[in-house]
Scaffold this active site. Structure first.
Site, short mmCIF file in Angstrom:
data_model
loop_
_atom_site.label_atom_id
_atom_site.label_comp_id
_atom_site.label_asym_id
_atom_site.label_seq_id
_atom_site.Cartn_x
_atom_site.Cartn_y
_atom_site.Cartn_z
N ARG A 41 0.84 -1.20 0.00
CA ARG A 41 0.00 0.00 0.00
C ARG A 41 0.87 1.24 0.00
O ARG A 41 1.48 1.60 0.99
CB ARG A 41 -0.93 0.01 1.22
CG ARG A 41 -1.96 1.14 1.17
CD ARG A 41 -3.00 1.00 2.28
NE ARG A 41 -2.47 1.38 3.58
CZ ARG A 41 -3.14 1.25 4.72
NH1 ARG A 41 -4.35 0.70 4.71
NH2 ARG A 41 -2.61 1.63 5.87
N SER A 111 -12.40 -2.89 1.60
CA SER A 111 -12.51 -2.22 2.89
C SER A 111 -13.98 -1.92 3.18
O SER A 111 -14.69 -1.43 2.32
CB SER A 111 -11.73 -0.90 2.88
OG SER A 111 -10.35 -1.13 2.71
N LYS A 140 -3.76 6.39 7.59
CA LYS A 140 -4.29 6.80 6.29
C LYS A 140 -4.92 8.18 6.41
O LYS A 140 -5.53 8.53 7.42
CB LYS A 140 -5.36 5.81 5.80
CG LYS A 140 -4.83 4.47 5.39
CD LYS A 140 -5.95 3.59 4.87
CE LYS A 140 -6.49 4.09 3.54
NZ LYS A 140 -7.53 3.18 3.00
#
Length: 213
Positions: A41, A111, A140
């Site tokens: 990620r 998600s 995030k």
């Protein structure tokens, strides 16, 4: 649990929190610690697409050698080019049906932050879901507020898909998450920022196992 989502620690890269270490180095240490699924990620604004592709080629090589699954977050093209085992998408990314057309029977994770999204992921044919953020997280940007343990409880009781719990999970609360029924748990900064990544993972796995007994 489905064999498509290993139990234990779900590893995610986050180079900005890795204390100067590369994603490849961090993944090598994750694998030594017993991680059997790794998600790459990184946001495009932080790296060129060429850099991301090169990293993923190397991570694919070392995860395959370790017998671990390799998932790419968002970038379906990189996942296909590196023969990753699958992708993980968010609520604002391409829908599962569209991703499935490109990936075939590879793994697709989604998600989710509430029951409606979880049920939609099931209906859309996702292979697993992310459940969170369980606690407050700053890993995030633009992430929703914590969903709490109540959403985790709902998923355990009502959703048949495999899932990984994520968001603000640390060494001090991983036991509670495991006791609630999570068999795959993701910790990001707690792992990538650790001085001894493999040792940290081994301790976290011990805490997970103790909580289930």
């Amino acid at each position: 649990m489905s064999t498509r989502l290993p139990t234990g620690i779900y590893g995610i890269t986050a180079e900005k929190f890795s204390e100067g270490r590369s994603n490849v180095s961090v993944v090598e240490q994750m694998l030594r610690g017993g991680v059997r699924i790794v998600q790459y990620r990184e946001k495009h604004k932080d790296k060129t697409i060429r850099d991301m592709y090169a990293e993923c080629c190397k991570i694919r090589e070392i995860t395959r050698a370790a017998g671990a699954l390799f998932i790419v977050n968002d970038f379906i093209d990189i996942a296909l080019l590196t023969d990753a085992d699958g992708v993980h998408v968010g609520q604002d990314d391409l829908p599962v049906a569209a991703v499935r057309k490109l990936l075939g029977d590879k793994i697709i994770g989604v998600s989710t932050h509430n029951p409606a999204q979880a049920h939609k992921a099931v209906a859309d044919g996702a292979d697993y879901i992310g459940v969170g953020p369980i606690y407050e997280t700053h890993t995030k940007e633009n992430v929703c507020g914590p969903v709490g343990l109540s959403y985790l409880d709902y998923v355990v009781d009502n959703i048949a898909l495999p899932f990984t719990a994520i968001g603000g999970i640390k060494a001090h609360n991983i036991g509670e998450v495991a006791r609630r029924g999570a068999r795959s748990i993701c910790l990001v900064t707690e792992i990538v920022g650790a001085d001894d990544i493999s040792g940290k993972i081994e301790n976290l796995l011990t805490s997970m196992h103790a909580a289930k007994e």
